[in-house]
Design an enzyme around this catalytic site. Structure first.
Site, PDB file in Angstrom:
ATOM      1  N   ARG A   9      32.143  -9.271 -18.168  1.00 23.21           N
ATOM      2  CA  ARG A   9      33.713  -9.749 -17.856  1.00 23.21           C
ATOM      3  C   ARG A   9      33.598 -10.571 -16.747  1.00 23.21           C
ATOM      4  O   ARG A   9      32.939 -10.377 -15.613  1.00 23.21           O
ATOM      5  CB  ARG A   9      34.343  -8.375 -17.523  1.00 23.21           C
ATOM      6  CG  ARG A   9      35.827  -8.379 -17.357  1.00 23.21           C
ATOM      7  CD  ARG A   9      36.586  -7.297 -16.888  1.00 23.21           C
ATOM      8  NE  ARG A   9      36.265  -6.857 -15.635  1.00 23.21           N
ATOM      9  CZ  ARG A   9      36.562  -5.564 -15.079  1.00 23.21           C
ATOM     10  NH1 ARG A   9      37.354  -4.839 -15.929  1.00 23.21           N
ATOM     11  NH2 ARG A   9      36.541  -5.313 -13.815  1.00 23.21           N
ATOM     12  N   GLY A  19      40.809  -1.665 -21.758  1.00 26.18           N
ATOM     13  CA  GLY A  19      40.497  -0.990 -20.382  1.00 26.18           C
ATOM     14  C   GLY A  19      41.605   0.208 -19.979  1.00 26.18           C
ATOM     15  O   GLY A  19      42.883  -0.311 -19.825  1.00 26.18           O
ATOM     16  N   SER A  20      41.470   1.263 -20.283  1.00 23.23           N
ATOM     17  CA  SER A  20      42.381   2.314 -20.407  1.00 23.23           C
ATOM     18  C   SER A  20      42.870   2.576 -19.002  1.00 23.23           C
ATOM     19  O   SER A  20      43.834   3.064 -18.860  1.00 23.23           O
ATOM     20  CB  SER A  20      41.638   3.427 -20.812  1.00 23.23           C
ATOM     21  OG  SER A  20      40.472   3.944 -19.985  1.00 23.23           O
ATOM     22  N   ARG A  29      30.373  -5.802 -14.915  1.00 19.04           N
ATOM     23  CA  ARG A  29      31.503  -6.456 -14.223  1.00 19.04           C
ATOM     24  C   ARG A  29      31.007  -7.596 -13.294  1.00 19.04           C
ATOM     25  O   ARG A  29      30.029  -7.123 -12.377  1.00 19.04           O
ATOM     26  CB  ARG A  29      32.215  -5.437 -13.420  1.00 19.04           C
ATOM     27  CG  ARG A  29      32.952  -4.316 -14.171  1.00 19.04           C
ATOM     28  CD  ARG A  29      33.519  -3.564 -13.350  1.00 19.04           C
ATOM     29  NE  ARG A  29      32.771  -2.648 -12.303  1.00 19.04           N
ATOM     30  CZ  ARG A  29      32.948  -2.633 -11.144  1.00 19.04           C
ATOM     31  NH1 ARG A  29      33.646  -3.472 -10.508  1.00 19.04           N
ATOM     32  NH2 ARG A  29      32.156  -1.811 -10.447  1.00 19.04           N
ATOM     33  N   HIS A  77       0.863  -1.111  -0.174  1.00 14.63           N
ATOM     34  CA  HIS A  77       0.028  -0.021   0.064  1.00 14.63           C
ATOM     35  C   HIS A  77       0.878   1.200   0.187  1.00 14.63           C
ATOM     36  O   HIS A  77       0.513   2.158  -0.612  1.00 14.63           O
ATOM     37  CB  HIS A  77      -1.012  -0.068   1.315  1.00 14.63           C
ATOM     38  CG  HIS A  77      -1.734   1.149   1.591  1.00 14.63           C
ATOM     39  ND1 HIS A  77      -1.313   2.231   2.341  1.00 14.63           N
ATOM     40  CD2 HIS A  77      -2.827   1.756   0.840  1.00 14.63           C
ATOM     41  CE1 HIS A  77      -2.096   3.249   2.171  1.00 14.63           C
ATOM     42  NE2 HIS A  77      -3.073   3.124   1.324  1.00 14.63           N
ATOM     43  N   CYS A 111      36.118   0.948 -22.844  1.00 13.56           N
ATOM     44  CA  CYS A 111      34.996   1.318 -21.724  1.00 13.56           C
ATOM     45  C   CYS A 111      35.736   1.828 -20.564  1.00 13.56           C
ATOM     46  O   CYS A 111      36.453   1.395 -19.938  1.00 13.56           O
ATOM     47  CB  CYS A 111      34.419  -0.180 -21.144  1.00 13.56           C
ATOM     48  SG  CYS A 111      35.692  -1.328 -20.966  1.00 13.56           S
TER      49      CYS A 111
END
Length: 827
Positions: A592, A715-716, A524, A434, A765
């Site tokens: 990943r 993956g910088s 991830r 409710h 990314c």
């Protein structure tokens, strides 16, 4: 249908949606389904209807209309004390009224015939109100009137019917009608007398054919518990919750993409003697297990989808549904006992998105209590503690506009004060209780199912209630600053470079589904493991061998509802992945595999038994090197089984897997070997495998890696650290960290060129493209296939990339023109 205007009763299956003025929305819907959906296998209990004509005649017979009008005319409905006196006086007048003789006889005959139909002298029935203004396109009157369960015998039935008539004048109903400008006597009340489903010894609850928080159209949300359904509807307990994904369910897959075990502390059962129902504590076994089997969840999901499809076709537009269901404990059969159109999200505009955000990183130090978030807003106010017993003395409550309502559970009669609250917080209830339904309707943030909010929060304490941080609603001490930003989806430009999203939390996935994105560039697993599983996977498998009683007890508590730790891990991980995959289907969702470092795994319950202590975990035993190691191989097998379940059992083949921190080609092939041992093989059933390009070796040997994978994802963060040879967590060298360093950009450029030459995709990314326009321009110029950013950066990234692409187009045209002009001049 052609009915006599003087008909006081008719069979439930004689009504249809064209009869709302005579039988009310609830009865019209039940009759419509009985006539048209029973043949599709949907089971609905039989019964009869006491028409709105009977209600009007009852009011006239007892000369109540003038008295009621005078009482309402002399009432200021915005004055809670006056409203309470008004409602109470009117209800007492109706409850004392008498039935005309012919009406009472007709009702008794209908009840006698229903009892004979079930082979009983006085069959047990549910007596439900059905207002003629329920479920209108511009207002929802559903739930404002009363229901009475386990009614048996003639006198009990007549009392229940009078009480239903009286409930047309609850405080909430009077206030609501006034707010929408409805005449109190242009709305009538019909009553449904329906054979009881013995859910008192079974289970019951509600289901929506839409996600009630995000408005995501492709999900069925089911809340349920043991016993009669009022406990779930009222929000008196924390129910189990199940999510079913419609598209794969319709294709014959197991569409269950989430199961959450509720505490279900109590249940409502049949009472004894004059007490028609009683509330008792549930057993330990009931609390530790789900109230529905997977087969029942899927059957209910299919029924809800059929009901939605039928009503959508009937109305000529999408019509999400709000359904009440029950499982009969005697026959173990499922029944639908109510169905009505959902009236909140189906009316909501979706072309704009308002994003609420708190930027105070230290706020978690002020966290007081948490529960289930309803809505996505944030509010600050002073706590007003309300005891549930206060519902009869609402006129004495000094509730100020902007106060934060904190209570065990809400009551329908509180709605006049709920609408002036800045936020609503309850100990009990789930997303369909409710408090949650009314809060959504009012646009007020609510946090339900907190457990002990009334104990932890103090009267007049200043708090901030946040529903903007995922599925968990968080209550902080004091005033926490926040901001809100509105985005117009219609004005968002198209980009040639696909913009994907990094989605960490499955709980937020449905909220992001309507962003104009191209899929998920990074999901991830470690977020799901850390937040939903919370125990080291090897501890789940081997805890019995460790002689750690405390750990074993913690695991037993965590895996309630599942037969063992292994199943728990597979199911929970698969649900987290599936929810993200469902939200963005059919676009790719790149998942990943886990990339915990040893120190991170060590800190999880049970981790100390399986994790070594490393000097530099950043470049130690992580990613691919764990997967084929005998010391971790069994745990990686569970990850593979979860992916297999998502793709093959749930039918979400848009899931792509990605291998992180893979140093060599031989490592990659060894990982493939373990994957195949656990039923995952690249290329089978369309399975694609991406490689996280975060090591210099991934780029130097890119042409060799490319022969064994379907794509790279840069993956910088780690790549920058390893190219520049620094630890970004060290304050001594953190200032040197820069993704835009020439060495890093040369490596990225090299990888993109190799990927293009070998014909595989390459994306990135990370936050770099959204934080630094020049870095985004570099990536677009190099021909990156996709850019994936966090949802809070999505809109600004799309706008920035569009501007960059336009500039590049202009440059393509103008540079040759200038060169040509110079050439002409020099000639």
């Amino acid at each position: 249908m052609n009915m006599k205007t003087k008909a006081y009763t008719l069979k439930l299956n004689e009504a249809s949606l064209s009869d709302i003025e005579l039988v009310g929305g609830k009865n019209a819907s039940l009759g419509e389904m009985l006539k048209n959906l029973s043949e599709q296998g949907i089971m609905i209990p039989g019964g009869f209807i006491i028409t709105a004509e009977a209600y009007y005649q009852f009011i006239a017979y007892n000369d109540l209309d003038i008295s009621i009008k005078e009482i309402i005319a002399g009432t200021d409905v915005n004055d809670i004390k006056q409203l309470n006196r008004c409602g109470s006086a009117i209800r007492k007048l109706i409850q004392k009224g008498a039935f005309p003789v012919d009406m009472q006889k007709e009702i008794m005959t209908a009840y006698h015939n229903l009892s004979l139909e079930y082979g009983e002298e006085h069959t047990d029935v549910a007596v439900r109100s059905s207002a003629t203004a329920e479920d209108l396109p511009d207002a929802s009157f559903a739930g404002q009137q009363d229901t009475y369960l386990n009614i048996s015998g003639r006198e009990e039935l007549l009392v229940a019917v009078r009480n239903c008539f009286a409930s047309l004048f609850t405080d909430r109903a009077i206030s609501y009608r006034k707010g929408f400008g409805y005449d109190d006597f242009l709305i009538g009340l019909s009553v449904c007398v329906q054979k009881m489903v013995r859910s008192d010894i079974g289970a019951s609850g509600v289901a929506f054919s839409i996600d009630t928080e995000s408005g995501f159209k492709d999900a069925v949300i089911i809340n349920g518990a043991y016993g009669l359904g009022e406990m779930v509807v009222q929000g008196a307990i924390n129910p189990d919750e199940f999510t079913v994904y419609k598209p794969t369910l319709n294709k014959g897959y197991n569409g269950i993409i989430e199961k959450k075990l509720g505490s279900k502390e109590k249940k409502m059962i049949y009472g004894k003697g004059a007490e028609r129902v009683a509330i008792i504590e549930t057993t330990v076994d009931e609390r530790n297990n789900f109230c529905l089997t997977d087969e029942q969840i899927l059957e209910l999901g299919r029924w809800v989808v059929k009901i939605e499809a039928y009503y959508s076709k009937l109305k000529g537009k999408w019509c999400p549904m709000d359904v009440e269901w029950a499982v009969d404990g005697k026959s173990d059969k499922l029944f639908i006992v109510q169905a009505r159109p959902e009236t909140i999200h189906s009316r909501k505009q979706t072309h704009t998105i308002t994003h609420y955000a708190i930027h105070d990183e230290s706020r978690f130090e002020k966290l007081l209590v948490k529960g289930i978030a309803v809505g996505d807003k944030i509010a600050t106010g002073k706590v007003h503690l309300l005891k549930y017993m206060d519902r009869d003395g609402i006129q004495n409550i000094d509730f100020k506009p902007g106060d934060v309502m904190v209570t065990d559970m809400t009551d329908p009669d509180w709605e006049p004060i709920m609408k002036i609250a800045s936020a609503i917080i309850t100990n009990k209830g789930g997303r369909t209780c409710h408090a949650a339904i009314v809060a959504r309707e009012l646009g007020v943030p609510a946090i339900v199912g907190c457990g002990n909010a009334t104990e932890l929060l103090k009267d007049r304490q200043l708090v901030t209630a946040s529903c903007a941080e995922g599925e968990a609603g968080l209550i902080y001490e004091g005033e926490i600053a926040f901001d809100s930003t509105e985005f117009d989806l219609a004005s968002l430009p198209e980009t040639k470079t696909p913009v994907m999203m990094n989605v960490a939390s499955p709980d937020m996935a449905f909220s992001y589904a309507h962003y104009p994105n191209k899929g998920v560039g990074l999901a991830r697993e470690e977020f799901i493991i850390n937040n939903y599983i919370k125990i080291h996977p090897l501890a789940l498998i081997h805890h019995h061998e460790l002689n750690d009683e405390k750990l074993s007890l913690e695991i037993q508590e965590a895996i309630k509802g599942y037969p063992d730790g292994e199943t728990f891990f597979i199911e929970k991980l698969s649900y987290g992945i599936a929810k993200i995959a469902a939200a963005f289907n059919p676009n790719k969702v790149i998942v990943r595999f886990s990339d915990f470092k040893t120190n991170e795994y060590f800190n999880m319950p049970g981790g100390k038994y399986f994790e070594p202590v490393e000097e530099n975990p950043m470049i130690g035993w992580r990613g691919a090197s764990r997967y084929y190691s005998e010391a971790y191989k069994a745990a990686f097998g569970l990850e593979c089984k979860a992916i297999k379940k998502v793709r093959e059992e749930m039918g979400l083949t848009n899931v792509v897997v990605m291998i992180p921190f893979c140093r060599t080609i031989s490592e990659l092939l060894m990982v493939y070997g373990v994957m195949e041992e656990n039923g995952l093989k690249r290329g089978e059933n369309g399975l694609e495998v991406f490689l996280m390009a975060e090591l210099p070796s991934n780029i130097i040997l890119a042409d060799q890696f490319a022969q064994h994978i379907d794509g790279f994802s840069i993956g910088s963060n780690d790549l920058t650290q390893l190219i520049l040879g620094l630890d970004r967590d060290s304050s001594l060298v953190a200032g040197l960290y820069n993704e835009r360093n020439d060495a890093v950009k040369m490596m990225i450029s090299s990888l993109i060129k190799t990927a293009k030459q070998t014909g595989i995709k390459v994306g990135i990314c990370g936050q770099g493209p959204s934080d630094y326009p020049d870095f985004a321009q570099f990536l677009v110029e190099e021909g990156i296939d996709s850019i994936s950013v966090t949802p809070d950066s999505f809109f600004k990234t799309v706008v920035a990339i569009n501007e960059i692409e336009q500039q590049l187009e202009i440059a393509k045209i103008t540079v040759p023109l200038i060169a040509n002009h110079i050439e002409k001049l020099s000639a």
